[in-house]
Design a protein around this motif. Structure first.
Motif, PDB file in Angstrom:
ATOM      1  N   SER A  64      -4.954  -5.009   7.259  1.00 27.13           N
ATOM      2  CA  SER A  64      -4.135  -4.928   6.045  1.00 27.13           C
ATOM      3  C   SER A  64      -2.653  -5.041   6.394  1.00 27.13           C
ATOM      4  N   ILE A 124      -3.853  -5.670  -2.051  1.00 26.48           N
ATOM      5  CA  ILE A 124      -4.317  -5.362  -0.689  1.00 26.48           C
ATOM      6  C   ILE A 124      -4.734  -3.894  -0.559  1.00 26.48           C
ATOM      7  N   PHE A 155     -11.636  -8.743   5.965  1.00 23.54           N
ATOM      8  CA  PHE A 155     -11.956  -7.673   5.020  1.00 23.54           C
ATOM      9  C   PHE A 155     -13.455  -7.664   4.710  1.00 23.54           C
ATOM     10  N   ILE A 194      -2.952   3.168   3.865  1.00 19.05           N
ATOM     11  CA  ILE A 194      -2.821   1.716   3.767  1.00 19.05           C
ATOM     12  C   ILE A 194      -1.897   1.340   2.624  1.00 19.05           C
TER      13      ILE A 194
END
Length: 287
Positions: free
Chosen positions: A98, A122, A192, A279
């Motif tokens: 990420s 994201i 991902f 994140i």
């Protein structure tokens, strides 16, 4: 996940946590204590067995089977920990991927509207993956600048990944990124999905039922035979001895059960919600 000081022995020994196996096993430990007391009474007081009785030789079986059960428990706990650690590595990779995705986008893109899209989307992948692995309903999430509509009847992380790639492809069609940049960004989106698949493999593939059931039965019947062999030499002291042996063996199995699914809600499971929040924080700093 429980945060603790690994060097604080006093806390480990005398403090009972919610995740401690003692509370879970207390009812059956109490029942096994009563059972051991009954067997001890029958052998010592009622049947009046002596050291010359052949019943005392049952301990030879316990010695041989103790080695077998120790090997089984070692394999069980190692397998469960490997699943827990692999899950942690997958979420660590999600954090790094990420960040890398955001760093590349922050350099490649100049349009604030495009950056805002990825700034929102994201982090949402990690958040939705967390809920997906916990079997929580995501439904529909609305952001200030981006409408993220998730059909909870379909695979939720895949929908977010599709939105990310669709946006990247639109940027390529509008000549905002080059073909080489499209290939680079495509690899990030692909990573991902790879992480999601690895996490689903851990989540949806438990330890084979026959192995888990056999180990539980093995522990149970092993403990039930202990009073017969040791009551003659220990008398009523066989009660705490058998209860303690059961506590040790059953606790190892309970710990393995808890950590073999690292994406649950137990205290020792991975803090995926916290990782997803980190994140989000990092992406907002980068983009």
């Amino acid at each position: 996940m429980i945060s603790y000081n690994t060097k604080d022995w006093i806390t480990f020994i005398f403090k009972l946590q919610k995740a401690d196996t003692f509370r879970t096993l207390l009812p059956i430990m109490f029942a096994i204590g009563i059972y051991s007391g009954i067997i001890g009474y029958l052998e010592v007081e009622y049947w009046k067995l002596t050291d010359k009785s052949y019943v005392k030789n049952i301990t030879l079986m316990h010695g041989m089977l103790g080695f077998v059960i120790s090997l089984l428990l070692v394999f069980r706990t190692n397998t469960a920990y490997d699943r827990w650690w692999e899950g942690r590595k997958m979420w660590g990779a999600l954090v790094n991927n990420s960040r890398n995705f955001a760093i590349k986008l922050s350099v490649i893109l100049t349009d604030e509207k495009d950056l805002a899209f990825f700034r929102k989307l994201i982090p949402s992948y990690a958040s939705i993956l967390n809920k997906h692995l916990k079997d929580e309903e995501t439904g529909k999430q609305l952001f200030d600048d981006v409408d993220l509509e998730i059909d909870h009847h379909k695979h939720k992380p895949n929908q977010v990944a599709k939105m990310l790639f669709q946006k990247i492809n639109d940027l390529y069609d509008s000549k905002k990124i080059t073909g080489d940049q499209l290939i680079i960004l495509n690899d990030e989106v692909k990573s991902f999905t790879d992480i999601c698949g690895a996490c689903e493999r851990i989540k949806n593939t438990p330890i084979p039922y026959s192995y888990s059931a056999f180990l539980k039965k093995f522990i149970f019947f092993y403990v039930l035979t202990l009073p017969f062999g040791y009551a003659i030499s220990l008398g009523y002291y066989v009660i705490p001895v058998v209860v303690f042996i059961f506590y040790v063996l059953a606790s190892l199995e309970l710990i393995a059960e808890e950590i073999e699914d690292p994406f649950g809600t137990d205290e020792n499971d991975l803090p995926t919600q916290k990782i997803a929040e980190n994140i989000k924080k990092h992406i907002e700093e980068l983009i």
